[in-house]
Structures are given as C-alpha cells and as structure tokens.
Design an enzyme around this catalytic site. Structure first.
Site, PDB file in Angstrom:
ATOM      1  N   LYS A  50      48.184  70.530 -38.080  1.00 44.04           N
ATOM      2  CA  LYS A  50      49.199  70.018 -36.982  1.00 44.04           C
ATOM      3  C   LYS A  50      49.466  68.673 -37.577  1.00 44.04           C
ATOM      4  O   LYS A  50      48.881  68.268 -38.377  1.00 44.04           O
ATOM      5  CB  LYS A  50      48.438  69.626 -35.719  1.00 44.04           C
ATOM      6  CG  LYS A  50      48.120  70.980 -34.779  1.00 44.04           C
ATOM      7  CD  LYS A  50      47.317  70.544 -33.481  1.00 44.04           C
ATOM      8  CE  LYS A  50      47.096  71.854 -32.680  1.00 44.04           C
ATOM      9  NZ  LYS A  50      48.100  72.415 -32.261  1.00 44.04           N
TER      10      LYS A  50
ATOM     11  N   ARG B 261      43.094  82.103 -29.027  1.00 51.30           N
ATOM     12  CA  ARG B 261      43.163  83.519 -28.794  1.00 51.30           C
ATOM     13  C   ARG B 261      41.936  84.023 -29.484  1.00 51.30           C
ATOM     14  O   ARG B 261      41.584  85.270 -29.082  1.00 51.30           O
ATOM     15  CB  ARG B 261      44.503  84.170 -28.830  1.00 51.30           C
ATOM     16  CG  ARG B 261      45.001  84.170 -30.494  1.00 51.30           C
ATOM     17  CD  ARG B 261      46.464  84.260 -30.237  1.00 51.30           C
ATOM     18  NE  ARG B 261      47.281  82.997 -29.988  1.00 51.30           N
ATOM     19  CZ  ARG B 261      48.557  82.874 -30.147  1.00 51.30           C
ATOM     20  NH1 ARG B 261      49.459  83.936 -30.443  1.00 51.30           N
ATOM     21  NH2 ARG B 261      49.148  81.513 -29.821  1.00 51.30           N
TER      22      ARG B 261
HETATM   23  N1  BES Z   1      45.657  74.061 -28.395  1.00 55.09           N
HETATM   24  C1  BES Z   1      47.050  74.338 -28.760  1.00 55.09           C
HETATM   25  C2  BES Z   1      48.042  74.559 -27.632  1.00 55.09           C
HETATM   26  C3  BES Z   1      48.313  73.184 -27.147  1.00 55.09           C
HETATM   27  C4  BES Z   1      49.488  72.590 -27.403  1.00 55.09           C
HETATM   28  C5  BES Z   1      47.257  72.789 -25.949  1.00 55.09           C
HETATM   29  C6  BES Z   1      49.540  71.221 -26.723  1.00 55.09           C
HETATM   30  C7  BES Z   1      47.766  71.762 -25.094  1.00 55.09           C
HETATM   31  C8  BES Z   1      48.866  70.833 -25.519  1.00 55.09           C
HETATM   32  C9  BES Z   1      46.705  75.971 -29.297  1.00 55.09           C
HETATM   33  O1  BES Z   1      45.766  76.156 -30.277  1.00 55.09           O
HETATM   34  C10 BES Z   1      47.998  75.878 -30.305  1.00 55.09           C
HETATM   35  O2  BES Z   1      47.707  75.211 -31.525  1.00 55.09           O
HETATM   36  N2  BES Z   1      48.801  76.849 -30.284  1.00 55.09           N
HETATM   37  C11 BES Z   1      50.109  76.951 -30.970  1.00 55.09           C
HETATM   38  C12 BES Z   1      50.103  78.281 -31.427  1.00 55.09           C
HETATM   39  C13 BES Z   1      50.947  78.849 -32.603  1.00 55.09           C
HETATM   40  C14 BES Z   1      50.585  78.414 -33.635  1.00 55.09           C
HETATM   41  C15 BES Z   1      51.543  80.315 -32.183  1.00 55.09           C
HETATM   42  C16 BES Z   1      51.117  76.401 -30.405  1.00 55.09           C
HETATM   43  O3  BES Z   1      51.293  76.221 -29.091  1.00 55.09           O
HETATM   44  O4  BES Z   1      51.966  75.722 -31.362  1.00 55.09           O
HETATM   45 MN    MN Z   2      45.641  75.408 -32.219  1.00 56.26          MN
END
Ligand code: BES
Ligand code: MN
Ligand code: ZN
Length: 500
Positions: free
Chosen positions: A279, A353
């Site tokens: 990230k 997931r």
């Molecule tokens: N933990 C994150 C989702 C999240 C984002 C929680 C903001 C709380 C606040 C999750 O693991 C994630 O990174 N999701 C990605 C999925 C994508 C790579 C398909 C996302 O939402 O960008």
């Molecule tokens: Mn994630």
C-alpha cells in the site's frame, strides 16, 4: 463509571449535574423537566420562549442552578420530535450530554428514564440505552499518554424514578446496557491498540482472558495445526511475517444440543501493509485496525457469555499480519484453501478474503447452522457507504433481514448490497479455481462473491465494516477512532436467534 438505579425525586438529588429532556415544538416542558423548571423558577421555559432551547435532537443546554437545587447544573437535552423518538436517538443524546458534562469536569450525574412512554419506549429499553450512551459516549483510549489527562471522568450516573415498582426494570435494562457497552469498548480498545501491541499472539491472549473471565471454551491453533488442516490460504498470507499466525476458536455452550447454532467469523489482520502488493505509505498506519472484525466477534462472545442465551455459538478468528518479505506471498502464486479450492493470487493486498476462506472452510467442517462473518474487507465498501452503514451480503434473505434488524436495534446501520451470480464471472481465473480479486469495479461485491464460494450452502451473511469500523469524529455514541461496530448487532442477533 458506575451506573446506578434509585427511587427518588429528581429535583432533590445531590449531584454535579442532572440530565433531563425537552422535545421539539414543546412550549412548556412536561414531566420531570417541568418539576426542575419550577425549582429553577421558570428558567427552562424562559429559555424555550427566548428560542435558546429548541429541543432539537442532541441540543444540550447547561443551566447552573446557583443554589436553587442541590444539583449544581441541569443539562437540558433535546430529543427532537416526540413522534419520531427512537431508542437510538436517546442513546445518542445521552452520549452527547455526558461528553459535554465530562469535559466540564462533572463527576456525578443523575437522570430519568429518558423517553420512557414516548413512541413505545419501555422502561428497560430506556435504561439500556442510557447506560450504553453514557459508557460509549465518554470512551477514550489514553493508554499511551503519560501526561496528565485533559479532564476527569464521570464517576457515577444514577437513573432516578419516582415509581419504586419501576426500579427492577431499570436495573435490568441498565445491566444489559452495561454489558453491551462494555463489550463494545473492549473491541474499541483492541482496535485502537497499535499493531506492535496487538499481534496475532496478543489477540489470542485477549481471547484467553475472555475465556477465563466468562467461562468460554478456547482453542488456539498454531501454524503446525493449520498445516495439518490444510489451511493454505491463511498460511499463504502469514508466510511473509515474523509473527506467528493464530487461529482462535471460542465456544459458548448455552443449549444442551451438540450442534453449533451460529458461527461468528472475524477478520484478524493485525496489520495490513498490503504485502508485496504494498500500500502507499501515507495512511498505512490505519491498517492496524484491520482486525476490527475479529475484535468485534471476540468482544461479542464476552457479552453473550454474560447474557447467557440458550444457544450454541462458535467464534472463529483467523489472525495474522500481512507483510512483504523474502518469504512473502507473491502475485501469481497459487494457494490451496482448506476446502480444496485453488486460488490464484492477483493482489497480495486482497488478503482478508484469503484468511476468511479458511475460516469459512473450517466452520463448514464443524457443521454449523448459520454463519455471520465480519471484516474490514474492501475500500470499495467504504467508498460506497461511507462510515454510516455497514455493507451486508448474504445467500439467505431471512438471515440478512435478521442481521439488519439486529443492527437497527443497536443503532448500527446496515445496508444490503447485491450478490447476483453475474458478479461471479469477475472472479474467474485462467490458472486456478478462482482468483483473489475481481478488478476495481464493484470491488465490495466481488469480494463477497469470493467468500460465498467458501460459505457454500450454509446460510451466511458477510458484513463489510471497512467504512464503519472507524470514525473520524465524535457523533452520537461514537468517538474518534475505533467504533466497536458491530458488536451489539452480533449480540442482538444471537439473543433473537435464541428466542426461537
Ligand atoms: N484491509 C483492506 C480494506 C480496507 C481499506 C479496510 C480501507 C479499511 C479501510 C483490504 O485488505 C484491502 O486491502 N482491500 C483491497 C482489495 C483490492 C486489492 C482488491 C482494497 O480495498 O483496495
Ligand atoms: Mn489488504
Ligand atoms: Zn486487509
């Protein structure tokens, strides 16, 4: 904070502040407010006449009694229009009032069964939301501040009734409210902890504290046992971190039958850096809260054990960090989940997931009747619903409806999102049975659709709390930081299921 119930006269109590209500459109206050108005020589009705007190929801007016009462102040709280009053509004208004009074240094408070008899609000219901509003509204997380606190804390709240026969009902409601709020604040504490103090092992330690305190059964699986069970998806996420993963299982046995009536599954990513699909560094710290689903499920189990419904509940929390390293999972890797399904990794940041796939797989080996999972799963859900509503997805409309109703009762709003088969196409992989991202569009739905594959035929609801697990400001019973959503929804759901 101690919450007490007593029979007495609200105009005679000796406390730092008394909280009473006014409704919007009321020219002369009624009931307890009228009695206090009289003692204050008409100050409240004068302020209403002058337009300073409008009775709008969450409006708080603090009047100093200047010796006219034994109580130092009277906080007049607006509850809006009487015909629109709900328990959630009382909870929020009490929270706003307590927060303001606490900032003013108030230590002891007395109030009445706010809203009781209006719009069908019961004595117990009122006492429950007063307790919840007070305890949730003044919550703060100060563990790592070594200096002096900015203000003291409200030490005591007494709910006063002139009618002795109502005392047991107030007591019952207040007791339940304290359990509900206590559990919510426990989840908030866990989520607010920095990731170096809330590792997977720390989560397991918390689970042990809960098990010992409330008599829950606890099993914690370590890496080796996960390997034996074939939890390849969870292990794949965990392989990039030095912190060993934990699979936490808490059991509450409230019914004599063997079957597990409901499994509560919570995402326990104690830090989500994204892994190799890392990230951006700005705001990454927020990902210490990626175990909010796991925390909520654990805290709910503590409340369930105290409320003792006649039902069997199992909580499953797969816990691990998601970090990049030389041993980390990579895009294009293929993992085999416990269910036997193979998963192509597109993004290592779609890790939630993966760990839930194995927790759902485990739940299905235990032949549970129903499953509800809770996860900070997708940024897409946060984009769609903001921090107001949790997104709900499910393969069984009856269960979805029950979860939404349980949320409404808790003042934790939930909005159902679609799970049409058409979305399944987006998760199709060229090399494995399924891939772990379905692209940017409809990201909350394709994530849910991925989970649906692992829930199988068991009636299941998925709650995406990516938007609602954190609040950036004080609002009603919420404070800045972790919200503790959806602890009270889960407890309400279990209590409702137990009644059938
Ligand atoms: N933990 C994150 C989702 C999240 C984002 C929680 C903001 C709380 C606040 C999750 O693991 C994630 O990174 N999701 C990605 C999925 C994508 C790579 C398909 C996302 O939402 O960008
Ligand atoms: Mn994630
Ligand atoms: Zn995550």
């Amino acid at each position: 904070m101690e919450i007490k119930v007593a029979a007495g006269d609200i105009t005679q109590v000796e406390v730092d502040a008394v909280i009473v209500n006014v409704f919007q459109g009321e020219e002369i206050p009624g009931g307890d407010t009228a009695a206090l108005d009289k003692a204050l020589e008409g100050t409240i009705s004068l302020l209403i006449k002058q337009g300073e007190i409008k009775g709008k929801l969450n409006e708080v007016t603090v009047i100093h009694s200047l010796g006219k009462l034994r109580a130092g102040r009277v906080a007049v709280v607006g509850l809006g229009k009487p015909e629109k009053l709900t328990l959630s509004k009382v909870r929020g208004a009490v929270a706003e009032a307590c927060r303001l009074l606490q900032k003013k240094g108030v230590k002891s408070v007395a109030t009445v069964a706010q809203g009781e008899g209006v719009s069908g609000i019961s004595v117990e219901g009122s006492a429950q939301v007063i307790a919840e509003g007070a305890l949730l509204g003044v919550y703060s997380f100060l563990r790592y501040r070594t200096g002096e606190a900015e203000h003291g804390e409200i030490e005591q709240i007494t709910i006063i009734t002139p009618d002795e026969s109502k005392v047991p009902f107030l007591q019952q409601g207040s007791q339940k409210g304290q359990i509900m709020a206590g559990a919510t604040n426990l989840a908030r504490d866990m989520v607010n902890e920095p990731a170096n103090y809330m590792t997977p092992s720390d989560m397991a330690k918390k689970a042990e504290e809960l098990a010992v305190t409330y008599g829950l059964e606890l099993t914690v699986l370590e890496r080796e046992q996960m390997q034996e069970l074939g939890m390849g998806a969870l292990l794949g996420v965990a392989q990039g971190s030095q912190q060993p993963p934990r699979f936490i299982i808490l059991r509450y046995q409230g019914a004599s039958h063997k079957k597990i009536d409901i499994a509560l599954v919570g995402k326990g990513i104690t830090f989500d850096s994204g892994g190799i699909s890392i990230k951006p560094s700005e705001g990454m710290g927020e990902m210490k809260t990626d175990m909010a689903g796991g925390a909520a499920v654990m805290a709910a189990m503590g409340a369930i054990a105290q409320l003792k419904p006649g039902i069997n509940v199992m909580a499953l929390i797969p816990a691990t960090e998601n970090l990049p390293s030389g041993t980390a999972l990579k895009p294009a890797d293929v993992l085999t989940a416990m269910s036997g399904k193979t998963i192509e990794i597109i993004s290592t940041d779609a890790e939630g997931r993966l760990i839930l796939a194995d927790a759902l797989g485990y739940a299905n080996t235990q032949k549970v009747r129903l499953i509800v999972d809770v996860a900070t799963l997708t940024g897409a859900c946060r984009i769609a619903l903001g921090d107001i509503c949790t997104g709900a997805f499910g393969n069984n409309q009856k269960l979805v409806d029950k979860v939404i109703a349980a949320g409404n009762e808790a003042g934790e709003l939930i909005w159902q999102m679609p799970l049409y088969d058409e979305y399944k196409e987006l998760n199709k992989s060229d090399v494995a049975d399924i891939k772990n991202t379905g692209g940017r569009w409809g990201g909350a739905i394709t994530a849910a659709q991925f989970l649906a594959e692992f829930a199988g035929d068991t009636p299941w609801v998925h709650l995406d709390i990516a938007g609602t697990s954190m609040s950036d400001k004080e609002r009603d019973y919420l404070v800045k930081g972790a919200t503790g959503v959806p602890v009270r929804t889960l407890v309400n759901l279990v209590l409702t299921l137990a009644k059938k």
